[in-house]
Design an enzyme around this catalytic site. Sequence first.
Site, PDB file in Angstrom:
ATOM      1  N   ARG A  23       0.859  -1.193   0.000  1.00  0.00           N
ATOM      2  CA  ARG A  23       0.000   0.000   0.000  1.00  0.00           C
ATOM      3  C   ARG A  23       0.892   1.239   0.000  1.00  0.00           C
ATOM      4  NH1 ARG A  23      -2.181   3.070   4.871  1.00  0.00           N
ATOM      5  NH2 ARG A  23      -3.660   4.541   3.982  1.00  0.00           N
TER       6      ARG A  23
ATOM      7  N   HIS B 179      -2.928  10.956   0.721  1.00  0.00           N
ATOM      8  CA  HIS B 179      -2.425  10.725   2.086  1.00  0.00           C
ATOM      9  C   HIS B 179      -1.748  12.018   2.563  1.00  0.00           C
ATOM     10  CE1 HIS B 179      -0.827   7.440   5.011  1.00  0.00           C
ATOM     11  NE2 HIS B 179      -0.472   8.597   5.532  1.00  0.00           N
TER      12      HIS B 179
ATOM     13  N   GLU C 139      -7.128   8.609   6.691  1.00  0.00           N
ATOM     14  CA  GLU C 139      -7.281   9.207   8.025  1.00  0.00           C
ATOM     15  C   GLU C 139      -7.601  10.701   8.026  1.00  0.00           C
ATOM     16  OE1 GLU C 139      -4.014   8.440  10.621  1.00  0.00           O
ATOM     17  OE2 GLU C 139      -4.041   6.304  10.289  1.00  0.00           O
TER      18      GLU C 139
ATOM     19  N   ASN D 235      -6.945   1.616  10.264  1.00  0.00           N
ATOM     20  CA  ASN D 235      -5.608   1.955  10.757  1.00  0.00           C
ATOM     21  C   ASN D 235      -5.692   1.935  12.271  1.00  0.00           C
ATOM     22  OD1 ASN D 235      -5.095   2.389   8.085  1.00  0.00           O
ATOM     23  ND2 ASN D 235      -4.576   4.555   8.274  1.00  0.00           N
TER      24      ASN D 235
ATOM     25  N   TYR E 116      -3.489   1.616  15.913  1.00  0.00           N
ATOM     26  CA  TYR E 116      -2.218   1.584  16.639  1.00  0.00           C
ATOM     27  C   TYR E 116      -2.428   1.318  18.120  1.00  0.00           C
ATOM     28  CZ  TYR E 116      -0.027   3.376  12.445  1.00  0.00           C
ATOM     29  OH  TYR E 116       0.438   3.499  11.159  1.00  0.00           O
TER      30      TYR E 116
ATOM     31  N   GLU F 283      -3.128  -0.145   8.263  1.00  0.00           N
ATOM     32  CA  GLU F 283      -1.942   0.279   9.031  1.00  0.00           C
ATOM     33  C   GLU F 283      -2.002  -0.339  10.415  1.00  0.00           C
ATOM     34  OE1 GLU F 283      -1.055   4.478   9.322  1.00  0.00           O
ATOM     35  OE2 GLU F 283      -1.591   4.808   7.218  1.00  0.00           O
TER      36      GLU F 283
HETATM   37  C1  BGC Z   1      -0.532   7.839   9.344  1.00  0.00           C
HETATM   38  C2  BGC Z   1       0.901   7.620   8.896  1.00  0.00           C
HETATM   39  C3  BGC Z   1       1.833   7.773  10.081  1.00  0.00           C
HETATM   40  C4  BGC Z   1       1.470   6.702  11.095  1.00  0.00           C
HETATM   41  C5  BGC Z   1       2.391   6.621  12.304  1.00  0.00           C
HETATM   42  C6  BGC Z   1      -0.861   7.202  10.674  1.00  0.00           C
HETATM   43  O1  BGC Z   1      -1.680   8.069  11.391  1.00  0.00           O
HETATM   44  O2  BGC Z   1      -1.412   7.427   8.349  1.00  0.00           O
HETATM   45  O3  BGC Z   1       1.189   8.518   7.880  1.00  0.00           O
HETATM   46  O4  BGC Z   1       3.184   7.711   9.734  1.00  0.00           O
HETATM   47  O5  BGC Z   1       0.166   6.944  11.550  1.00  0.00           O
HETATM   48  O6  BGC Z   1       2.319   7.745  13.094  1.00  0.00           O
END
Ligand code: BGC
Length: 491
Positions: A108, A152, A197, A336, A338, A395
């Site tokens: 991607r 992006h 995002e 995405n 984290y 992501e």
């Molecule tokens: C974004 C990326 C960024 C990643 C890590 C995401 O919010 O899409 O561009 O590098 O987080 O912070």
Amino acid sequence: MRSFDRKAARAGWLLAFSLCLGAAAPVTDREGDAFLWGVSTSAYQVEGGYRQDGKGQSNWDVYTNDFQITKAVIGEKETGNIADNLYDRKQYLEDIQLMKHLGVNAYRFSIAWSRILPDGTGEANPAGIAHYRQFIDDLLANGIEPVVTIYHWDMPEKLAERGGWADPSSVDWFKRYAEVVFDAFGDRVKRFITVNEPFVELFMIEPSVHHILEGVADDRADALQVYAQQAVAAHHVLLASAQAIHLYRELGLKGEIGISLNFTPTIPADRSRIEDVEAASMMDALQNRWFLDAIFKGRYPQPLASLQGNLNPDFAPTAAELRFISENRPDFVGVNYYAPSYFKADPAAPLGADWAKADPGTLEAFNGPVVPDELYRLLMRLQSDYGNPIIYITENGAGFGGTDEDVVEGRVHDELRGRYLREHIAAALKARAAGARLRGYFVWSLLDNFEWTTGYSHRLGIVHVDFDTQLRLPKESFFEYQRLIASHPRG
Ligand code: BGC
């Protein structure tokens, strides 16, 4: 200021927000296609070549070169002018070999709008188009499917100067850009993502950037005003995305088109305290439901939407617009994920919610607390509350800094990142086994790269990059991901 005024820019606290942020069953796709195991990047963060082949300037070229945004954050001027040098064919052919070695079947990446339409609108740039055509063909020739994000965050500077997404014309600008992209690559790309995002871009990074540029004091009281003001721009992004989806279908292109949204599950600091539960729920509406509800339910979440409208009368989405957004909903949601975030009630804080610490003992990456189970819960929630859409995790990844990134005798023992990937992949596959329509998983990121406001100081790659020499060194997490992919046959 481009898309919001000086007062709104005083949301400095958003910067903190933006910075913290066994034997496997075979994985086969239920509707025919192979499960996608991939890695993710974005144009500005890896390409470099910022003046090559007729590329126009983007807002990020200006933020980093002229305004030196990273200087304010990490004390160094850093830019994406060279980044990972991925615009260079010799370099990217080597990186494609790395991907093959890793075992991924998908990559991607995003297209730089300013390479395709240097001024954002008007004449297309044949050299920019030729570059991506070649790149896509090189990926395909190596058995790697290109998954293309159309936007992006790097907007042509000419459009940013006109107000960017705050200008209602942005919907048409994006539609025209998408048209050129579909025309140029629609014959060879099977999966497009309209935008990445919008929440992070518009509610977090953009206010932070402007706050830094203005050098104004941190004033959290303005955060609500910022949300209300940015809600207009965010609505334009959703309209633009829906226009692109509509066009994609009208053109009869054979593939899928989706949108990538960030999700940050909100957890009450004290789960037994009703005030904290309510605070977390308010932040959930902002962080997770804002775009999803508009797309899948045809409305913005209440009471937040009314609050935004009261604060900013310009935020007045019409019934016809909301219908258009939900009728032209994406084929898939790019998730995405984290980390989750924790909230405690605070009547003085914007939306009555203040950030709280993660549960004691939780491992912290620099992009948030590590809680893989929240990924499982998120995927199950998409299934139950949003009609079980097709999902790609577009992501997922982490950076821990410190010894996890040290190069010792030619190796990087990023044990924590390896563990992060292992546990999150397990959580994702558990959701899939429980019925979530998960079709792919992409690690952020293949390479250490330019991280928006913190430049090269925050490494998130599974491949270490020496930014002086451009030498690549696969980290331990690269081999961990390689093993994980190999142990989950694609069917
Ligand atoms: C974004 C990326 C960024 C990643 C890590 C995401 O919010 O899409 O561009 O590098 O987080 O912070």
